[in-house]
Write a protein that holds these residues in place. Sequence first.
Motif, PDB file in Angstrom:
ATOM      1  N   MET A 178       1.685  -3.524   5.803  1.00 40.62           N
ATOM      2  CA  MET A 178       1.513  -2.399   4.889  1.00 40.62           C
ATOM      3  C   MET A 178       1.635  -2.917   3.455  1.00 40.62           C
ATOM      4  O   MET A 178       2.613  -3.549   3.098  1.00 40.62           O
ATOM      5  CB  MET A 178       2.569  -1.333   5.168  1.00 40.62           C
ATOM      6  N   SER A 179       0.663  -2.613   2.659  1.00 39.48           N
ATOM      7  CA  SER A 179       0.670  -3.113   1.291  1.00 39.48           C
ATOM      8  C   SER A 179       1.485  -2.191   0.392  1.00 39.48           C
ATOM      9  O   SER A 179       1.784  -1.042   0.745  1.00 39.48           O
ATOM     10  CB  SER A 179      -0.756  -3.236   0.768  1.00 39.48           C
ATOM     11  N   VAL A 226       0.493  -0.815  -2.336  1.00 41.55           N
ATOM     12  CA  VAL A 226      -0.340   0.312  -2.769  1.00 41.55           C
ATOM     13  C   VAL A 226      -0.311   1.420  -1.720  1.00 41.55           C
ATOM     14  O   VAL A 226      -0.158   2.608  -2.061  1.00 41.55           O
ATOM     15  CB  VAL A 226      -1.789  -0.163  -3.044  1.00 41.55           C
ATOM     16  N   ASN A 227      -0.422   1.076  -0.456  1.00 44.28           N
ATOM     17  CA  ASN A 227      -0.348   2.089   0.607  1.00 44.28           C
ATOM     18  C   ASN A 227       1.020   2.750   0.651  1.00 44.28           C
ATOM     19  O   ASN A 227       1.126   3.961   0.873  1.00 44.28           O
ATOM     20  CB  ASN A 227      -0.668   1.467   1.960  1.00 44.28           C
ATOM     21  N   TYR A 228       2.043   1.951   0.452  1.00 43.55           N
ATOM     22  CA  TYR A 228       3.407   2.498   0.445  1.00 43.55           C
ATOM     23  C   TYR A 228       3.561   3.531  -0.672  1.00 43.55           C
ATOM     24  O   TYR A 228       4.110   4.619  -0.464  1.00 43.55           O
ATOM     25  CB  TYR A 228       4.420   1.368   0.278  1.00 43.55           C
ATOM     26  N   LYS A 251       1.134   5.236  -2.192  1.00 43.35           N
ATOM     27  CA  LYS A 251       0.290   6.390  -1.864  1.00 43.35           C
ATOM     28  C   LYS A 251       0.956   7.286  -0.832  1.00 43.35           C
ATOM     29  O   LYS A 251       0.995   8.518  -0.976  1.00 43.35           O
ATOM     30  CB  LYS A 251      -1.072   5.934  -1.346  1.00 43.35           C
ATOM     31  N   ASP A 252       1.492   6.679   0.217  1.00 48.19           N
ATOM     32  CA  ASP A 252       2.154   7.461   1.263  1.00 48.19           C
ATOM     33  C   ASP A 252       3.411   8.155   0.732  1.00 48.19           C
ATOM     34  O   ASP A 252       3.692   9.307   1.084  1.00 48.19           O
ATOM     35  CB  ASP A 252       2.512   6.568   2.446  1.00 48.19           C
ATOM     36  N   SER A 253       4.151   7.465  -0.089  1.00 51.60           N
ATOM     37  CA  SER A 253       5.357   8.069  -0.680  1.00 51.60           C
ATOM     38  C   SER A 253       4.988   9.258  -1.548  1.00 51.60           C
ATOM     39  O   SER A 253       5.622  10.319  -1.482  1.00 51.60           O
ATOM     40  CB  SER A 253       6.119   7.038  -1.508  1.00 51.60           C
ATOM     41  N   TYR A 275       2.275  11.114  -1.344  1.00 48.62           N
ATOM     42  CA  TYR A 275       1.810  12.186  -0.467  1.00 48.62           C
ATOM     43  C   TYR A 275       2.984  12.919   0.171  1.00 48.62           C
ATOM     44  O   TYR A 275       3.011  14.154   0.211  1.00 48.62           O
ATOM     45  CB  TYR A 275       0.879  11.630   0.617  1.00 48.62           C
ATOM     46  N   GLU A 276       3.954  12.166   0.646  1.00 47.16           N
ATOM     47  CA  GLU A 276       5.106  12.785   1.300  1.00 47.16           C
ATOM     48  C   GLU A 276       5.901  13.634   0.318  1.00 47.16           C
ATOM     49  O   GLU A 276       6.300  14.759   0.627  1.00 47.16           O
ATOM     50  CB  GLU A 276       6.000  11.711   1.929  1.00 47.16           C
TER      51      GLU A 276
END
Length: 67
Positions: free
Chosen positions: A1-2, A4-6, A8-10, A12-13
């Motif tokens: 998991m990169s 950037v994804n972390y 983005k996911d954070s 979103y959450e």
Amino acid sequence: MSLVNYIKDSFYEFRHKVEWPKWADLQQSAVVVTVSTVLLSLFTFGVDELFAKAIRNILTLLINLFN
């Protein structure tokens, strides 16, 4: 998991899954914290004054005893 994804996911959450408190609840909590803080500070001040007076009296008694 990169990274950037972390991020983005954070985001979103936090944006869609976290239930944030309502403004009225925050105001009520702020009032409770403020009142509690004032009461605790008054209690602490009272105990401090009581101990200061007791120590002053004990020292005065000891000084008068040895003079």
